[in-house]
Enzyme design. Structure first.
Site, PDB file in Angstrom:
ATOM      1  N   ARG A   1       0.860  -1.295  -0.168  1.00 40.26           N
ATOM      2  CA  ARG A   1       0.092   0.119  -0.089  1.00 40.26           C
ATOM      3  C   ARG A   1       0.865   1.346  -0.134  1.00 40.26           C
ATOM      4  O   ARG A   1       1.884   1.409   0.637  1.00 40.26           O
ATOM      5  CB  ARG A   1      -0.731  -0.038   1.164  1.00 40.26           C
ATOM      6  CG  ARG A   1      -1.808   1.103   1.580  1.00 40.26           C
ATOM      7  CD  ARG A   1      -3.120   0.871   0.424  1.00 40.26           C
ATOM      8  NE  ARG A   1      -4.229   1.939   0.753  1.00 40.26           N
ATOM      9  CZ  ARG A   1      -5.143   1.941  -0.101  1.00 40.26           C
ATOM     10  NH1 ARG A   1      -5.308   1.480  -1.173  1.00 40.26           N
ATOM     11  NH2 ARG A   1      -6.135   2.889   0.760  1.00 40.26           N
TER      12      ARG A   1
ATOM     13  N   THR B   1      -8.573   0.619 -10.500  1.00 40.67           N
ATOM     14  CA  THR B   1      -8.186  -0.651  -9.729  1.00 40.67           C
ATOM     15  C   THR B   1      -8.415  -1.787 -10.578  1.00 40.67           C
ATOM     16  O   THR B   1      -9.251  -2.015 -11.557  1.00 40.67           O
ATOM     17  CB  THR B   1      -8.829  -0.670  -8.582  1.00 40.67           C
ATOM     18  OG1 THR B   1      -8.993   0.551  -7.567  1.00 40.67           O
ATOM     19  CG2 THR B   1      -8.433  -1.680  -7.300  1.00 40.67           C
TER      20      THR B   1
ATOM     21  N   GLU C   1      -6.099   3.950  -7.064  1.00 43.25           N
ATOM     22  CA  GLU C   1      -7.177   4.850  -6.684  1.00 43.25           C
ATOM     23  C   GLU C   1      -8.062   5.227  -7.674  1.00 43.25           C
ATOM     24  O   GLU C   1      -8.805   4.138  -8.342  1.00 43.25           O
ATOM     25  CB  GLU C   1      -6.984   5.993  -5.845  1.00 43.25           C
ATOM     26  CG  GLU C   1      -7.414   6.158  -4.532  1.00 43.25           C
ATOM     27  CD  GLU C   1      -9.044   6.264  -4.818  1.00 43.25           C
ATOM     28  OE1 GLU C   1      -9.573   5.309  -4.117  1.00 43.25           O
ATOM     29  OE2 GLU C   1      -9.379   7.287  -5.610  1.00 43.25           O
TER      30      GLU C   1
ATOM     31  N   GLU D   1      -3.608   7.873  -3.976  1.00 47.77           N
ATOM     32  CA  GLU D   1      -4.248   6.724  -2.857  1.00 47.77           C
ATOM     33  C   GLU D   1      -4.544   7.746  -1.717  1.00 47.77           C
ATOM     34  O   GLU D   1      -5.270   7.169  -0.603  1.00 47.77           O
ATOM     35  CB  GLU D   1      -3.521   5.611  -2.785  1.00 47.77           C
ATOM     36  CG  GLU D   1      -4.081   4.449  -2.183  1.00 47.77           C
ATOM     37  CD  GLU D   1      -4.854   3.650  -3.614  1.00 47.77           C
ATOM     38  OE1 GLU D   1      -6.084   3.646  -3.286  1.00 47.77           O
ATOM     39  OE2 GLU D   1      -4.028   3.626  -4.352  1.00 47.77           O
TER      40      GLU D   1
ATOM     41  N   SER E   1      -7.892   0.923   2.937  1.00 48.55           N
ATOM     42  CA  SER E   1      -8.261   0.628   1.794  1.00 48.55           C
ATOM     43  C   SER E   1      -9.398  -0.275   1.771  1.00 48.55           C
ATOM     44  O   SER E   1      -9.873  -0.825   3.210  1.00 48.55           O
ATOM     45  CB  SER E   1      -7.266  -0.481   1.373  1.00 48.55           C
ATOM     46  OG  SER E   1      -7.458  -1.072   0.069  1.00 48.55           O
TER      47      SER E   1
HETATM   48  N1  GLU Z   1      -8.664   3.214  -3.345  1.00 53.37           N
HETATM   49  C1  GLU Z   1      -9.555   1.930  -3.165  1.00 53.37           C
HETATM   50  C2  GLU Z   1      -9.171   1.105  -2.085  1.00 53.37           C
HETATM   51  O1  GLU Z   1      -8.032   1.071  -1.993  1.00 53.37           O
HETATM   52  C3  GLU Z   1      -9.680   1.411  -4.416  1.00 53.37           C
HETATM   53  C4  GLU Z   1     -10.447   2.308  -5.627  1.00 53.37           C
HETATM   54  C5  GLU Z   1     -11.343   1.448  -6.444  1.00 53.37           C
HETATM   55  O2  GLU Z   1     -11.446   0.251  -6.413  1.00 53.37           O
HETATM   56  O3  GLU Z   1     -11.692   2.079  -7.296  1.00 53.37           O
HETATM   57  O4  GLU Z   1     -10.039   0.454  -1.236  1.00 53.37           O
END
Ligand code: GLU
Length: 574
Positions: free
Chosen positions: A106, A394, A414, A431, A458
């Site tokens: 991360r 993602t 992100e 992120e 996350s």
């Molecule tokens: N930043 C999100 C997370 O870490 C994921 C973003 C997405 O799936 O659109 O949970």
């Protein structure tokens, strides 16, 4: 609504015509949404990336080897979703000793970050899209160090070999996919930003599906890392280039130092595992909330007989939603980066605690309020707001190699195109917008507030399910912001409880609650559940929900894979 549907149909038609270029045999995506194999398999979000993973597996590579090759090609061909400028979580099952390990790559906040970094002068939070653009939300990328750590543990082929498919494609060029072209055409910010304009909008116009795109800058970066190892990414020209992009942009310029890069570490975390009926479900612990969310929901559902219910009936959906509401209430209160905040993981997953949570649910009527419980012995009191969720970025992929090892990995920058700023041919993440923008709430500290070195919470949920004997049953995960846990859970329940084919489970309508209303995927048969759920007291909304589920089901007959028809993924294997 009508125009939305029309858009979807057009997109699907284009996707059908989109074939794999850059290898000998063209691949028809629709023909590879599902597949079977005996030796090895990969299910991933893009045909070129899946094919890179497949070639590594065919050459005797391990699941981790294939994951590295796949993620490097995804950086190039699915740049909107993930890449070396972002982060990832990886769950690994070692067939030789049965050990499950989880790797945390991360992004971390730089030393210049602070709890109020997303507040405006008047103390109110920045509007989310404004905060996401440019330098401020860029965290130190973790993908490269994480993959290097996993390779040191589980690699079979030489590190440098794993970069060759991406380097070749970056030099020779690849065909822009319909999905990438569609997102480029819809974006209004990137045509104004010099680094992304030059690459994605040659002659001022967005690249079209089928255009050949080359990326010599990325080829150079990958060559350097292939030859000198992951450390080369965190020192010298590559990290200096990232710091310069972040510092010199007119959109939220920010400071990342050489020390921030040098001190970034990938981390091995304790896997979060729960027992669901006869299965053991293992996923990612903090700083992701994914494993705890799925674990808590399943732990509560242990107290109901889902297998006896009609799949996706109002009766079953009600129970899943109520369990999800309780889990999201705990998430907001307790879950953040456990290196900074004591997260009571064992307390949150304690079967006695979850039994007490299950008692709060009445079949047939919605509980008034889903409040956080008293989990564990922590004396902390937190109250955190959910971050904004975009859901178009993602990527998730699942791999099994010929030795029986399994990788379930979710990678992200992100939102779609991350910070929308590029350095040396790759996009930088945003992120840090996954931190809570308000550092306090009603005078209480918020668990997920920003801090130097901290990793934002996350929802990414790479998961592997095992049977009683410890044999893998299912590898699954998805993009989708805080809906990720709900998407992933849908497939777990449909495969384990309702014996659905993994590809059918993946394409089944998405129905998700993140604590508030129930979101039902618009334009699907699940819309018909609305009246029954409303009669139980639920607030139901119809939404577009672009999951990107890519999974492998390990059946007695062999490997069965599925790729989400909402994106461009395929299943390959032998
Ligand atoms: N930043 C999100 C997370 O870490 C994921 C973003 C997405 O799936 O659109 O949970």
């Amino acid at each position: 609504m009508t125009s939305l549907r029309t858009g979807k149909v057009t997109f699907l038609l284009l996707a059908t015509l989109f074939v794999l270029s850059g290898c000998d045999d063209a691949i028809d995506i629709d023909a590879h949404r599902r597949g079977t194999a005996d030796k090895y398999m990969i299910a991933a979000a893009n045909p070129l990336a899946a094919d890179a993973g497949r070639s590594i597996l065919a050459n005797g590579g391990s699941a981790v080897d294939a994951a590295i090759a796949t993620e490097m090609v995804l950086t190039l061909v699915e740049p909107q979703s993930s890449g070396i400028g972002g982060g990832a979580f990886l769950v690994h099952h070692d067939a030789a000793d049965g050990v499950v390990e989880t790797y945390d790559g991360r992004e971390a906040a730089p030393a210049s970050a602070h709890p109020g970094m997303f507040l405006q002068d008047d103390g109110t939070p920045m509007p989310w899209p404004k905060a996401a653009l440019g330098g401020r939300a860029v965290g130190i990328p973790g993908v490269m160090r994480m993959l290097a750590m996993a390779h040191a543990d589980h690699g079979v082929l030489p590190w440098a070999d794993l970069f060759q498919p991406a380097i070749r494609l970056a030099k020779e060029g690849f065909a822009v996919s319909p999905r990438l072209a569609g997102l480029l055409a819809a974006d209004t910010e990137m045509p104004e930003i010099p680094s992304t304009r030059e690459y994605f909008y040659p002659d001022g116009k967005p690249l079209k599906a089928g255009d050949t795109l080359r990326n010599p800058a990325l080829a150079r970066v990958l060559k350097t890392v292939a030859e000198h190892g992951a450390a080369a990414f965190y020192a010298g020209d590559i990290s200096a280039g990232i710091a310069e992009t972040v510092a010199t942009t007119t959109a939220n310029p920010a400071k990342i130092t050489a020390e921030d890069f040098a001190s970034y570490m990938a981390k091995k975390r304790d896997p979060v595992c729960v027992t669901y009926r006869v299965f053991r479900v293992c996923g990612m612990g903090p700083p992701s909330s994914g494993g705890i969310l799925i674990g808590q929901i399943l732990g509560v559902l242990n107290h109901f007989d889902l297998p006896s219910m009609t799949p996706f009936s109002a009766e079953a959906v009600h129970l899943i939603v109520e369990a999800s509401r309780l889990a999201f209430a705990d998430r907001g209160m307790y879950v953040a980066d456990s290196d900074f905040i004591p997260v009571p993981v064992a307390g949150l997953l304690d079967p006695r605690y979850l039994a007490s949570r299950a008692k709060l649910i009445s079949p047939g009527s919605r509980m008034q309020q889903a409040l956080p419980g008293r989990a564990g012995r922590t004396a902390w009191h937190f109250r955190a707001a959910d971050g904004a969720e975009k859901g178009l970025s993602t990527t998730h992929f699942s791999i099994r190699d010929r030795y029986g090892n399994v990788v379930s990995i979710t990678a992200s920058i992100e939102r779609a195109f991350g910070s929308k700023h590029m350095s040396q041919g790759f996009l930088l993440n945003n992120e840090l917008t996954d931190f809570s923008f308000r550092p306090t709430s009603n005078g209480h500290p918020v668990a997920n507030a920003a801090a130097p070195g901290k990793r934002p919470r996350s929802t990414m949920s790479p998961t592997i399910v095992f049977d009683k004997a410890g044999k893998p049953v299912l590898a699954i995960g998805s993009p989708g912001g805080s809906r990720i846990a709900g998407y992933t859970l849908k497939v777990i329940l449909a495969v384990l409880d309702w014996n659905m084919h993994v590809a059918d489970a993946i394409s089944a309508p998405n129905i998700v609650s993140r604590g508030g209303p129930i979101d039902i995927e618009a334009g699907t048969a699940a819309e018909s559940l609305k009246p029954a759920l409303e009669a139980m007291g639920h607030d139901v909304r119809l939404r577009e929900m672009t999951s990107g589920l890519h999974g492998i089901h390990f059946t007695p007959e062999g490997l069965t894979g599925g790729a989400d028809p909402r994106r461009e993924g395929i299943v390959l294997g032998e």
